[in-house]
Design an enzyme around this catalytic site. Structure first.
Site, PDB file in Angstrom:
ATOM      1  CG  ASP A 216      -1.867   1.116   1.303  1.00 36.11           C
ATOM      2  OD1 ASP A 216      -2.713   1.205   0.396  1.00 36.11           O
ATOM      3  OD2 ASP A 216      -1.797   1.918   2.261  1.00 36.11           O
ATOM      4  CD  GLU A 267      15.919 -14.153   3.694  1.00 33.40           C
ATOM      5  OE1 GLU A 267      15.077 -14.633   4.495  1.00 33.40           O
ATOM      6  OE2 GLU A 267      16.616 -13.154   3.961  1.00 33.40           O
TER       7      GLU A 267
END
Length: 553
Positions: A216, A267
Site C-alpha cells: 500500500d 529467501e
C-alpha cells in the site's frame, strides 16, 4: 498443491502472466452474519473463484485495526482483526486456496500505522527526541509557540497533514505527519528500527505460506528532506499520480527499501512476489519500481485512468509494453479496485472525476448504466488479451456499477467526513457483493445485515442469476479467462493491426482482438470467426462499445 512450491525458470514465474482477483474482505462474503465479510466467508466461496478461472487472490487488509480507514490503519501487523476471524481462519483459508491451485497475496500497509499501534502509543508518552518518537515523523511546529504546523501539506483525505499532540505534562507539544487520516501516523523510513520491523513482518507472513504482498502507498514511504512546503493543483488526483516532484510521493530513496525486501522474498521458495501501489506521473517512472532487483509488479495506474478513446488507449498500451519491457518486467493491467469508481460506471462518466472523489447523488455527469456496462465489458475483453498480468476487482465479473445513491448517514469513507461531504469518496465501490438474488443481503450472509446498504438493483447482478447464462457478464469473464489460459495470452507479445481510427486492434498469434471505441460500427474481415464477443452481435460489423476476439478463415 505441489506446483505452488516450485520455483519457475527465470522469465516464466507465475506472477508474470497471472490473473489476480482482489478481495475486499469486509464486502466479499460474511460467514458470521454480523454484516461484515470475513475470512471464513472467503473460504466458503473459493470454489466460485476456482470456477471463475483466476490464478491468485489479493486480500485487502484483514490485520488488527480500529477500522478508521477500513483496515488500512493497522494496530498489529501479525494478527487477524476479530472482525475477520483468527489466525487459524487465515491458515485454513490459505490452505484451502492452495489446495485449489489459487495463490494468496496479502495487503501490507508500511507507510503508516494506526494511532492505536503500541509504537505510536509509546511515542505519545515519550518526549521529543526519544527513540519512540523517532519511529514516526514528529516535528516541532512553526510560529512563536509552535502553534503552526511544520509545513502546509494537505492530507489526501482533506484537511491538514499534521496533527498536534498534547505532551504528557499537559502542554501543547509536537506535531506528527499523516498523509491520510489523523489516526494514521506516518512511519519514518529513515529509521533502521522501522526497516527491521518490517523485515520481520514480511517473514511472519511468508513463513505462514503467503505467495506475496501488495504494498500500500508504495510511493509515499519516504519524504523529501527538509519537508518543504507544497500545494497540489486544485484538480489533482488524491494519490498524486498526475504531478511531478511532489515532496511526499515517489522519492528515489524508496527504491532502497524494495531492494531490501526483494532479498527477503528471495529467501523463500515459490516465486514470492511484491506488487506496488505506486501512483506516478509517467509509465517510465512507474517502471522503475519493477527493475530486476526491486518489486516484481506494480499497478499500471496510467492504464486504469485512461479515458474511453482509441488513440489514448493505444498510446498507453504501447508505452506500457515499451517501458515495462525495458526493465524486463511484465506490464500489469487493471481497470477497477477499492479506491476508484468501478469501471462499469467510470468509463461512461460525462464530467471530470478526479481519483478519490467518488460519485454520488449530486455528482455531475453521472453515467448511463447500459453504456457503462457495455464499455466495461469491452474494456475487460480487450485487457484480458494483453500480455502480462491482469488484476480483477471483486464484483466486476458480475458487471457491478458504482453504488451512487448511498444515503449520507450510511457513508463511512474518511474522505466524506474530512471534506464535510464535498467528496463522496470510495464507499460506492465497496458495497457488499450480491451472490443470491432472493436471499437476505443478496446472499452476502444469512442475516440480511450489511455494513453498507446494498441497492435494490443488486438482485439483477447476483451471481446465481448470471451463472450459466449465455451473455451474462459472469459467463463472459469465465470464457475470457478460459481462452486466455488455453492460448497462453498472458505471455508473449502482440502485433498491432490498422483497423480503424476508432479501434484498438492487435493480433496474438492467430487470434485477432478488436475493440470499437467510436460511435459507428466497424467492419471486420468477412472471414472472421468469433471466439469471444463482449456483446452478442451478428455479421461482421463490430458495434460501438464492443470488443471481440476472432480467428480468420
Amino acid at each position: 498443491m505441489a506446483e505452488l512450491e516450485q520455483k519457475s525458470a527465470p522469465g516464466s514465474e507465475w506472477w508474470r502472466s497471472a490473473v489476480i482477483y482482489q478481495i475486499y474482505p469486509r464486502s466479499f462474503a460474511d460467514a458470521s452474519g454480523d454484516g461484515i465479510g470475513d475470512l471464513p466467508g472467503i473460504t466458503s466461496r473459493l470454489d466460485d473463484l476456482k470456477e471463475l478461472g483466476i490464478d491468485a487472490i489479493w486480500l485487502s487488509p484483514f490485520m488488527t485495526s480500529p477500522q478508521r480507514d477500513a483496515g488500512y490503519d493497522v494496530a498489529d501487523y501479525r494478527d487477524v482483526d476479530p472482525l475477520f476471524g483468527t489466525l487459524a481462519d487465515f491458515d485454513e483459508m490459505l490452505a484451502q486456496a492452495h489446495a485449489r491451485g489459487i495463490r494468496v497475496i496479502v495487503d501490507l500497509v508500511p507507510n503508516h500505522s494506526s494511532d492505536q499501534h503500541p509504537w505510536f502509543q509509546a511515542a505519545l508518552k515519550a518526549g521529543p527526541g526519544s527513540r519512540e518518537r523517532a519511529r514516526y515523523v514528529f516535528r516541532d511546529g512553526r510560529g512563536e509557540n509552535g502553534e503552526l504546523p511544520p509545513n502546509n501539506w494537505e492530507s489526501v483525505f482533506g484537511g491538514g497533514m499534521w496533527e498536534r499532540i498534547t505532551e504528557a505534562d499537559g502542554t501543547p507539544g509536537q506535531w506528527y505527519l499523516h498523509i491520510f487520516d489523523a489516526t494514521q501516523p506516518d512511519f519514518d523510513w529513515t529509521n533502521e528500527e522501522v526497516r527491521e520491523e518490517f523485515r520481520s513482518i514480511l517473514r511472519f507472513w511468508l513463513d505462514r505460506g503467503v505467495d506475496g504482498f501488495r504494498v500500500d502507498v508504495a510511493h509515499g514511504m519516504v519524504k523529501e528532506a527538509g519537508l518543504p512546503d507544497y500545494a497540489p493543483v486544485a484538480d489533482a488526483d488524491s494519490m498524486g499520480g498526475g504531478e511531478e516532484n511532489v515532496p511526499y510521493w515517489g522519492q528515489d530513496e524508496v527504491h532502497d527499501i524494495y531492494r531490501d525486501w526483494h532479498t527477503v522474498l528471495a529467501e523463500y521458495d515459490g516465486d514470492r512476489a511484491l506488487c506496488g501501489e505506486a501512483w506516478l506521473p509517467t509509465l517510465a517512472k512507474t517502471a522503475l519500481w519493477v527493475r530486476p532487483d526491486e518489486m516484481h509488479q506494480t499497478f499500471n495506474f496510467p492504464y486504469l485512468m485512461t479515458p474511453w478513446g482509441a488513440s489514448a488507449l493505444r498510446d498507453v498500451i504501447r508505452e506500457s509494453l515499451d517501458e515495462f519491457g525495458a526493465v524486463g518486467a511484465p506490464s500489469t493491467w487493471v481497470l477497477s479496485n477499492h479506491d476508484v469508481v468501478r469501471h462499469a460506471s467510470r468509463l461512461a462518466l460525462t464530467a471530470d472525476n478526479p481519483q478519490g472523489e467518488g460519485i454520488g447523488p449530486n455528482s455531475p455527469g453521472k453515467p448511463d448504466r447500459a453504456i457503462g456496462l457495455s464499455r466495461g465489458r469491452a474494456a475487460t475483453t480487450l485487457m484480458l488479451a494483453l500480455p502480462g498480468s491482469a488484476y480483477l476487482y471483486q464484483g466486476e465479473e458480475l458487471g457491478l456499477p458504482e453504488a451512487m445513491e448511498i444515503p449520507d448517514e450510511f457513508r463511512q469513507d474518511p474522505t466524506w467526513f474530512r471534506t464535510n461531504g464535498e467528496r463522496y469518496g470510495r464507499d460506492g465501490c465497496r458495497v457488499p457483493l450480491p451472490w443470491v438474488a432472493d436471499a437476505p443481503a443478496y446472499g452476502f450472509n444469512d442475516t440480511g445485515a450489511s455494513w453498507l446498504p446494498q441497492p435494490p438493483e443488486w438482485a439483477e447482478y447476483a451471481r446465481d442469476v448470471e451463472r450459466g447464462v449465455e451473455g451474462s457478464t459472469l459467463s463472459l469473464y469465465q470464457e475470457l479467462l478460459r481462452v486466455r489460459r488455453e492460448r497462453g495470452l498472458g505471455a508473449g507479445s502482440l502485433v498491432w493491426e490498422d483497423l480503424d481510427p476508432n479501434a484498438v486492434a492487435f493480433r496474438r498469434g492467430d487470434l485477432h482482438v478488436a475493440a470499437n471505441l467510436g460511435d459507428d460500427p466497424i467492419e471486420l474481415p468477412a472471414d472472421a470467426r468469433f471466439v469471444v464477443q463482449s456483446e452478442p452481435f451478428s455479421g461482421t460489423a463490430l458495434p460501438p462499445n464492443t470488443a471481440a476476439w476472432y480467428v480468420r478463415g
